[in-house]
Design an enzyme around this catalytic site. Structure first.
Site, PDB file in Angstrom:
ATOM      1  N   GLY A   1     -59.539  22.359  44.716  1.00 16.32           N
ATOM      2  CA  GLY A   1     -60.876  22.175  45.260  1.00 16.32           C
ATOM      3  C   GLY A   1     -61.278  20.719  45.294  1.00 16.32           C
ATOM      4  N   GLY A  21     -68.682   9.956  32.265  1.00 15.87           N
ATOM      5  CA  GLY A  21     -69.749   9.573  31.355  1.00 15.87           C
ATOM      6  C   GLY A  21     -69.331   8.387  30.502  1.00 15.87           C
ATOM      7  N   ALA A  73     -71.035  11.771  27.079  1.00 17.54           N
ATOM      8  CA  ALA A  73     -70.538  10.715  26.194  1.00 17.54           C
ATOM      9  C   ALA A  73     -69.241  11.159  25.528  1.00 17.54           C
ATOM     10  CB  ALA A  73     -71.595  10.375  25.153  1.00 17.54           C
ATOM     11  N   GLU A 132     -73.377  50.229  19.167  1.00 16.55           N
ATOM     12  CA  GLU A 132     -73.651  51.671  19.200  1.00 16.55           C
ATOM     13  C   GLU A 132     -74.092  52.123  20.590  1.00 16.55           C
ATOM     14  OE1 GLU A 132     -72.599  53.396  16.832  1.00 16.55           O
ATOM     15  OE2 GLU A 132     -72.315  51.755  15.401  1.00 16.55           O
ATOM     16  N   ASP A 163     -72.871  28.058  39.958  1.00 13.18           N
ATOM     17  CA  ASP A 163     -73.249  28.253  38.560  1.00 13.18           C
ATOM     18  C   ASP A 163     -72.678  27.180  37.643  1.00 13.18           C
ATOM     19  OD1 ASP A 163     -74.439  30.842  39.303  1.00 13.18           O
ATOM     20  OD2 ASP A 163     -72.342  31.410  39.625  1.00 13.18           O
ATOM     21  N   ASP A 189     -64.623  15.643  24.748  1.00 12.43           N
ATOM     22  CA  ASP A 189     -64.457  16.967  25.336  1.00 12.43           C
ATOM     23  C   ASP A 189     -63.226  17.047  26.231  1.00 12.43           C
ATOM     24  OD1 ASP A 189     -66.888  17.766  24.151  1.00 12.43           O
ATOM     25  OD2 ASP A 189     -68.028  16.971  25.850  1.00 12.43           O
ATOM     26  N   ARG A 245     -77.787  37.790  38.127  1.00  8.50           N
ATOM     27  CA  ARG A 245     -77.585  36.346  38.237  1.00  8.50           C
ATOM     28  C   ARG A 245     -76.795  35.991  39.501  1.00  8.50           C
ATOM     29  NH1 ARG A 245     -77.519  37.753  32.822  1.00  8.50           N
ATOM     30  NH2 ARG A 245     -75.271  38.086  32.720  1.00  8.50           N
ATOM     31  N   SER A 269     -44.066  13.517  48.557  1.00  8.96           N
ATOM     32  CA  SER A 269     -43.000  14.226  49.270  1.00  8.96           C
ATOM     33  C   SER A 269     -42.017  13.298  49.964  1.00  8.96           C
ATOM     34  CB  SER A 269     -43.606  15.176  50.303  1.00  8.96           C
ATOM     35  OG  SER A 269     -44.360  14.442  51.262  1.00  8.96           O
TER      36      SER A 269
END
Length: 477
Positions: free
Chosen positions: A374, A381, A364, A184, A301, A349, A264, A455
């Site tokens: 980069g 882990g 784990a 709202e 971050d 993950d 932030r 290459s």
């Protein structure tokens, strides 16, 4: 320093399952173009943001200070004529919990846009009021007016509270009452619903949506469940709702009032070990349900999801979505935001980096880690981890990725997304043939390298460094 003496051709026959999983998830939430969702057009973030706006529905910066300064009041009374004007009856004041949660909801909007809120009887570039009603408005749970509606309406929001409907009495983190407040307030700032529908006007459904992403997975201004876009914010049988603006809401409010880059702007951690000072951006338990879109003004971050035990899929790219803590598509990154680091948890993950120098920790479990561009710092882990590369530019000499805990026989370096199954030829020195690969390892420093000449120019155009020795059998190509 010793060089691997193996000379072999190692081929994955085609891009590996690990690479395919990375590639598939990286495109799962693609938007716009000729794409469709449920037979409806797919809108880009910018298109969806425009869809949330209405001509003339915005406050003006009267004092020219570069932001919209709004004042607000929690009504202590309302005349019968006022209630009649809005088609409601049964006024009551906001209780203490409503007031506190409304302040948090307003804060979530000022975090992302150049808007401030001050509790004051009047003044500013506009004034907002909050009050409860017990009946009227065809049973709508709440309603509010967009700026430009007219005197006595602008900035006004009302919330249904009676014995039959109680969520607005007890707003709290991730519940429907808190989302209602934030929704709202979004209206009072100038955001409409993503489609031409309202509660109490007919019986609207997702079929009335103009575009596919009109769900609560993309915008808390939407009426429709995130399940329509194959997202899931339920955990332990309890549905979670966004407490702050989501990816399309952020883009829309920033179109109106500009982005707040002071928010932030330093090094910020989201999730576990959060320093955001925002409840909906923080986690302390595996049972927590995170539903948020990251807006961040700068710094280095981190998305820290290390406290979750469920399998997770984390994507650091702007305008991306992640599956976090047992939910699906519940964390997104707003357009224009760079998040550098990601920490997985105890599950298996999948983590996708961006073109910044990322720090990625799988934790784990048997993790798939893709650093992208980069000079990335990567930790798998515990568990059998696979480090995936999709282009030679993902880890170039001079800006090479470093794997800090490589364990031969358990971990893999997967280049099949580059070779497309053509394989590599492991040699002691480059010969000028495309696909030559050289493995080195120095026992004294426990550092190894994998260099590849993709290459055929006789020099490496791909290089990754490992802490720990990698063998030919650890390379998937």
């Amino acid at each position: 320093m010793s060089k691997a003496k193996d000379k072999a051709i190692v081929s994955a026959a085609q891009a590996s399952t690990a690479y395919s999983q990375i590639d598939s998830f990286s495109h799962l939430y693609d938007r716009g173009g000729n794409l469709t969702i449920n037979g409806k057009p797919s809108y880009t973030v910018d298109q969806a943001a425009t869809q949330l706006l209405r001509d003339g529905a915005a406050y003006r910066d009267f004092d020219g200070n570069g932001k919209i300064d709004l004042t607000y009041t929690f009504l202590t009374s309302a005349s019968s004529s006022t209630m009649n004007k809005h088609g409601i009856s049964g006024f009551s004041q906001f209780n203490a919990q409503q007031k506190a949660q409304a302040a948090l909801a307003m804060q979530s909007w000022s975090d992302v846009a150049n808007v401030t809120f001050t509790e004051k009887a009047s003044g500013g570039d506009g004034h907002m009021t909050f009050g409860n009603y017990s009946s009227g408005q065809d049973g709508a749970a709440a309603f509010a007016y967009l700026p430009g509606t007219g005197a006595g309406y602008d900035g006004t929001s009302w919330y249904l509270t009676n014995n039959s409907y109680t969520p607005n009495k007890t707003p709290d983190l991730n519940n429907y009452g808190r989302q209602t407040l934030t929704h709202e307030i979004g209206h009072t700032l100038g955001l409409a619903h993503p489609g031409d529908y309202n509660a109490g006007e007919g019986a609207p459904t997702y079929n009335d949506a103009t575009y596919g992403q009109d769900t609560r997975g993309y915008s808390l201004m939407s009426y429709w469940s995130e399940s329509n876009t194959n997202q899931n914010f339920s955990k332990g049988g309890v549905e979670a709702y966004a407490s702050g603006p989501l990816i399309d809401d952020i883009a829309a409010i920033q179109k109106l009032y500009g982005a707040n880059y002071n928010t932030r702007a330093g090094d910020t951690t989201y999730g576990f070990n959060s320093n955001t000072g925002r409840d909906f951006l923080s986690a302390t338990s595996n049972a927590d349900k995170l539903v948020f879109s990251v807006w961040d003004g700068g710094g280095n971050d981190t998305l820290d999801f290390s406290g979750f035990t469920q399998n997770q899929k984390i994507n650091l790219n702007e305008a991306s979505f992640s599956d976090v803590g047992g939910l699906v598509g519940n964390v997104s990154i707003a357009k224009g935001v760079t998040i550098e680091n990601a920490f997985g948890g105890a599950g298996n993950d999948l983590i996708i980096g961006n073109n910044a120098a990322n720090v990625i920790k799988g934790g784990a479990g048997n993790d798939l880690i893709y650093g992208a561009g980069g000079a990335d710092q990567l930790w798998g882990g515990a568990g059998n981890d696979t480090f995936v590369f999709g282009a030679s530019s993902d880890s170039k000499p001079g800006a090479a990725d470093k794997i800090f805990d490589f364990t031969s026989g358990s971990d893999k370096i997967d280049l099949s997304g580059i070779t497309k199954g053509a394989g590599l030829t492991f040699v002691n020195a480059f010969t000028g043939h495309a696909g030559d690969a050289v493995l080195t390892y120095a026992a004294g420093t426990n550092l190894g390298t994998l260099a590849v000449d993709f290459s055929g120019h006789g020099v490496a155009d791909f290089l990754v460094t490992t802490v720990g020795q990698a063998a030919v059998s650890d390379i998937v190509a």
